[in-house]
Design an enzyme around this catalytic site. Structure first.
Site, PDB file in Angstrom:
ATOM      1  N   LYS A 261       0.836  -1.212   0.000  1.00 49.06           N
ATOM      2  CA  LYS A 261       0.000   0.000   0.000  1.00 49.06           C
ATOM      3  C   LYS A 261       0.865   1.255   0.000  1.00 49.06           C
ATOM      4  O   LYS A 261       0.629   2.175  -0.778  1.00 49.06           O
ATOM      5  CB  LYS A 261      -0.919  -0.047   1.230  1.00 49.06           C
ATOM      6  CG  LYS A 261      -2.004   1.001   1.233  1.00 49.06           C
ATOM      7  CD  LYS A 261      -3.191   0.539   2.067  1.00 49.06           C
ATOM      8  CE  LYS A 261      -2.930   0.576   3.547  1.00 49.06           C
ATOM      9  NZ  LYS A 261      -2.898   1.947   4.098  1.00 49.06           N
TER      10      LYS A 261
ATOM     11  N   ASP B 122       2.345  -0.911  11.888  1.00 54.35           N
ATOM     12  CA  ASP B 122       1.034  -1.364  11.412  1.00 54.35           C
ATOM     13  C   ASP B 122       0.752  -2.815  11.792  1.00 54.35           C
ATOM     14  O   ASP B 122      -0.370  -3.297  11.609  1.00 54.35           O
ATOM     15  CB  ASP B 122       0.941  -1.197   9.889  1.00 54.35           C
ATOM     16  CG  ASP B 122       0.917   0.268   9.491  1.00 54.35           C
ATOM     17  OD1 ASP B 122       0.554   1.118  10.335  1.00 54.35           O
ATOM     18  OD2 ASP B 122       1.275   0.571   8.342  1.00 54.35           O
TER      19      ASP B 122
END
Ligand code: S3P
Length: 434
Positions: free
Chosen positions: A18, A314
């Site tokens: 991403k 994350d």
């Protein structure tokens, strides 16, 4: 949502990273001419960046994971007719803000969903203002209104390690006049630096300090050209932990970025005794990549220290689930940034683990998890968990359901995972043979 897989077997191909996908679209749009991006992330966040760039006059056609980009170059970007919708994506908003602030003919508004509207933007608005940027934000939150200016270089000492803030300032600095220096407290992900170097933009980096020479707002960059995005380590982490927690699992997670600023979760899992083996190391588009073979494991507790947090920021929700299944008590420290992600992830982790019958203690920036010794010992709960608009919390709860007796009910699961991995359920179902 898939519950209680009998086994997990086979190979898994991941969505494109991403962070790199956002940057690939942005860099393709900054240069003049045509670029072809392959392996692009297919989640709503990345598609949102493409949509914003189209509104700025960049032609982008996306089919599956391939994007054809044709750009007039940064100086040819147009003022958008409507507010730019950054959806759920902090990367889209913060990186675009740096660029739009440095575009002298630009007037734009940046907005996002209910989650993004709660996230702090002063961390990027304030340092940009010291470069001459004109940005209005009520209470430092979106929507943001930016009137582009010719910026001047500045020195920024960041209080938190944030690749989004660092990247926004370096990109603004590239189109400013004079030198911009960004000093971060700990190294954050370095994709922007790697891609700038790939485009021939000289950057002086010494781990945590980065200096870029401004080229002014009329600077021309070459097209990015053909660019292959590697798989996403942050998505890989969910599959790897699912395999490690499941009693009958051996999976091969293929072709994802092994950039050291991203794979702190592998180091943490190795310390815990997880059976994770790296294979096929290579380099793709300036990034180290590789596969990981992950198998059912017996885990021991570990401590996560503040200085490793940026390399696994994350992955903390799924690492917390791993710690919940380990023998012993794990301490996670330096977690303040978790409070300002797509949700207050520290609170959300505590809520989820409590539903699973796992004892925790937490403070402003720390978390203690008393491991159960096995995911089989999680509570067989059917209680409901609201991931809100947080994809990583939704996937963490889904992995718990896959590997343990828990049957946590979730509302809004598909919408949440759609921001990074719309095919998450289908990918897990393939591994379980369903
Ligand atoms: C990202 C940086 C990190 C990370 C986010 C993506 C990026 O955020 O959590 O998912 O692409 O630069 P911060 O910069 O807020 O740490």
């Amino acid at each position: 949502m898939l519950n209680d897989a009998h086994h997990l077997r086979g190979s898994l191909t991941l969505p494109g990273d991403k962070s790199i996908s956002h940057r690939a679209l942005l860099f393709a749009a900054l240069g003049t001419g045509r670029s072809v991006l392959t392996g692009l992330g297919t989640g709503a966040d990345v598609l949102g960046t493409a949509h914003c760039l189209r509104q700025l006059g960049v032609a982008i056609a996306i089919a599956d994971d391939v994007a054809h980009v044709h750009s007039p170059g940064f100086s040819g970007w147009l003022t958008p007719a409507h507010p730019l919708d950054c959806g759920n994506s902090g990367t889209t908003m913060r990186l675009l803000l740096g660029l739009l602030a440095a575009h002298p003919r630009m007037t734009a508004q940046l907005d996002g969903d209910a989650s993004l509207r709660k996230r702090p933007m002063a961390r990027v608005v304030d340092p940009l203002a010291t470069m001459g940027a004109q940005i209005a934000a009520d209470l430092g939150r979106p929507p943001l209104r930016v009137v582009g200016q010719t910026l001047h270089g500045a020195t920024h000492v960041l209080p938190v390690a944030s690749a989004q803030v660092k990247s926004a300032l370096l990109l603004a600095g590239l189109f400013a006049v004079g030198e911009t220096i960004v000093q971060e407290p700990l190294p954050s992900r370095d994709h922007t630096e790697r891609m700038l170097a790939g485009l021939g933009v000289a950057l002086r980096s010494t781990g945590t300090q980065h200096a870029i020479a401004g080229r002014g707002p009329a600077a021309q960059l070459p097209a990015l050209g053909d660019f292959a995005v590697p798989g996403d380590p942050s998505s890989a982490a969910f599959a790897v932990v699912a395999a490690v927690l499941h009693p009958d699992a051996a999976i091969n997670v293929c072709g994802f970025s092994h950039n050291p600023t991203r794979v702190g979760f592998l180091r943490a899992l190795e310390r815990m005794g997880a059976r994770v083996a790296i294979a096929n190391p290579a380099t793709v588009a300036g990034e180290p990549v590789g596969d990981v073979l992950a198998q059912s494991s017996v885990l021991q507790a570990t401590d996560i220290a503040p200085d490793e947090v940026p390399s696994l920021i994350d992955e903390l929700p799924i690492l917390a689930l791993a710690a919940a299944a380990a023998h012993g008590t794990s301490q996670f420290r330096g977690l303040a940034e978790l409070r300002v992600k797509e949700s207050d992830r520290l609170a959300a982790i505590v809520e989820l683990l409590t539903l699973l019958g796992v004892a925790t203690q937490s403070g402003a920036d720390w978390l203690t998890i008393v491991g159960k010794g096995s995911a089989a010992d999680f509570a067989a709960t059917t209680a409901s968990f609201r991931p809100g608009l947080d994809h990583r919390m939704a996937m963490t709860a889904a992995v718990a359901n896959l590997c343990s007796p828990s049957r946590v009910a979730m509302h809004g699961f598909a919408e949440a995972v759609g921001s990074s991995w719309p095919d998450f359920n289908a990918a897990m179902a393939r591994l379980s043979g369903d």
